[in-house]
Design a protein around this motif. Structure first.
Motif, mmCIF file in Angstrom:
data_model
loop_
_atom_site.group_PDB
_atom_site.id
_atom_site.type_symbol
_atom_site.label_atom_id
_atom_site.label_comp_id
_atom_site.label_asym_id
_atom_site.label_seq_id
_atom_site.Cartn_x
_atom_site.Cartn_y
_atom_site.Cartn_z
ATOM 1 N N ILE A 193 0.830 -1.214 0.000
ATOM 2 C CA ILE A 193 0.000 0.000 0.000
ATOM 3 C C ILE A 193 0.866 1.267 0.000
ATOM 4 N N TYR A 194 2.163 1.133 0.296
ATOM 5 C CA TYR A 194 3.041 2.297 0.347
ATOM 6 C C TYR A 194 3.673 2.629 -1.005
ATOM 7 N N GLY A 195 3.354 1.858 -2.023
ATOM 8 C CA GLY A 195 3.858 2.149 -3.353
ATOM 9 C C GLY A 195 4.855 1.117 -3.848
ATOM 10 N N LYS A 196 5.054 1.128 -5.162
ATOM 11 C CA LYS A 196 5.907 0.129 -5.802
ATOM 12 C C LYS A 196 7.357 0.248 -5.367
ATOM 13 N N LYS A 197 7.885 1.470 -5.248
ATOM 14 C CA LYS A 197 9.289 1.649 -4.882
ATOM 15 C C LYS A 197 9.571 1.164 -3.464
ATOM 16 N N VAL A 198 8.646 1.429 -2.554
ATOM 17 C CA VAL A 198 8.811 0.955 -1.178
ATOM 18 C C VAL A 198 8.752 -0.570 -1.148
ATOM 19 N N LEU A 199 7.859 -1.146 -1.934
ATOM 20 C CA LEU A 199 7.761 -2.604 -1.998
ATOM 21 C C LEU A 199 9.058 -3.211 -2.515
ATOM 22 N N GLN A 200 9.649 -2.605 -3.543
ATOM 23 C CA GLN A 200 10.926 -3.099 -4.073
ATOM 24 C C GLN A 200 12.039 -2.976 -3.036
ATOM 25 N N LEU A 201 12.066 -1.841 -2.321
ATOM 26 C CA LEU A 201 13.060 -1.636 -1.277
ATOM 27 C C LEU A 201 12.919 -2.689 -0.186
ATOM 28 N N CYS A 202 11.673 -2.978 0.200
ATOM 29 C CA CYS A 202 11.413 -3.946 1.276
ATOM 30 C C CYS A 202 11.474 -5.389 0.788
ATOM 31 N N THR A 203 11.765 -5.578 -0.492
ATOM 32 C CA THR A 203 11.945 -6.931 -1.029
ATOM 33 C C THR A 203 13.414 -7.255 -1.223
ATOM 34 N N PHE A 204 14.172 -6.322 -1.803
ATOM 35 C CA PHE A 204 15.546 -6.616 -2.197
ATOM 36 C C PHE A 204 16.611 -6.008 -1.281
ATOM 37 N N VAL A 205 16.248 -5.050 -0.444
ATOM 38 C CA VAL A 205 17.228 -4.413 0.442
ATOM 39 C C VAL A 205 16.931 -4.726 1.897
ATOM 40 N N ILE A 206 15.767 -4.302 2.346
ATOM 41 C CA ILE A 206 15.322 -4.588 3.721
ATOM 42 C C ILE A 206 14.162 -5.571 3.611
ATOM 43 N N PRO A 207 14.345 -6.817 3.994
ATOM 44 C CA PRO A 207 13.386 -7.874 3.607
ATOM 45 C C PRO A 207 12.098 -7.931 4.415
ATOM 46 N N TYR A 208 11.467 -6.782 4.657
ATOM 47 C CA TYR A 208 10.196 -6.804 5.367
ATOM 48 C C TYR A 208 9.120 -7.527 4.560
#
Length: 257
Positions: A193-208
């Motif tokens: 819900i926070y946007g595509k860029k945040v989702l990518q960040l939380c997938t490949f950098v910070i694995p939330y």
């Protein structure tokens, strides 16, 4: 594990010396966590869905995230308060003892009062399960177990990073709370819900997203089957955290106390 069990019993006997204080602390933790529930409740009083997720699905997500964080905070609390260990010169004593320093820091603080927060998370989780009408299978139950394991490891990893920074700064840096307490707060809702860029960040950098969003999609039958295994990949996040810890230990000089 036998020695860690003795550490656990020491902490348990210590807090049981003041039973009323312990019970009130647990109650306080329960009520503080209840604010998360109220925030979600009032949000959905106005909106029926958030980016396609219903009230019960968000409660399920929030309960899992809160439970992950609470487990990490309860058993890795020694790293979260590591600044005081360094500044008081206690780490000097840890280094001369014939046990691994990570093990000793883990055993130095076990926050059993977080049981109140765990209970709150379990209540929200159970309600979310019942209201979401999830068709449970053995693999879905295993996926939840992996989410809890992976989440506890990821949050513990951030506590280790926080402790590692203390080797260079003596005192802890409060900005790390963005990744721990902050993650608990915005983890109330699915990361997407926070946007595509945040989702990518939380997938490949910070694995939330690996411990929250993708496994949740699998539980709700809207994601791929392999999403259930992604929390295991999130556990790899602990490796760079431990490398940073080792660098900190190598560069440690006594606090001068």
């Amino acid at each position: 594990m036998k020695l860690y069990g003795k550490f656990f019993m020491i902490h348990l006997k210590s807090i049981m010396q003041y039973k009323t204080s312990f019970l009130l602390s647990c109650l306080g933790q329960f009520l503080v966590s209840f604010n998360l529930f109220l925030g979600i409740y009032f949000m959905f009083r106005r909106f029926s869905q958030v980016e396609g997720f219903t009230y019960s699905e968000v409660l399920l997500c929030c309960g899992i995230t809160l439970l992950e964080f609470s487990l990490a905070e309860a058993f890795a609390r020694g790293f979260d308060t590591f600044g005081s260990i360094v500044s008081h010169g206690e780490f000097d004593r840890i280094l001369v003892r014939p046990r691994n320093e990570i093990f000793q820091v883990l055993g130095s603080r076990i926050e059993l009062s977080r049981i109140g927060r765990v209970l709150q998370a379990i209540v929200m989780f159970i309600y979310g399960i019942r209201a979401s009408h999830i068709h449970w299978t053995l693999t879905k139950a295993a996926a939840v177990a992996l989410m809890l394991l992976g989440g506890a490891v990821v949050f513990s990893g951030f506590f280790v990073i926080y402790a590692s920074i203390c080797f260079f700064t003596i005192e802890g840096l409060e900005f790390m709370n963005i990744f721990t307490d902050g993650a608990r707060e915005y983890g109330k809702y699915p990361v997407s819900i926070y946007g595509k860029k945040v989702l990518q960040l939380c997938t490949f950098v910070i694995p939330y997203a690996l411990i929250q969003y993708y496994p949740l999609l699998y539980l709700l039958d809207t994601g791929e089957a392999y999403y259930a295994l992604l929390p295991l990949a999130a556990c790899l996040f602990m490796l760079p955290c431990l490398v940073l810890w080792k660098i900190g230990v190598r560069h440690y000089v006594s606090s001068g106390s």
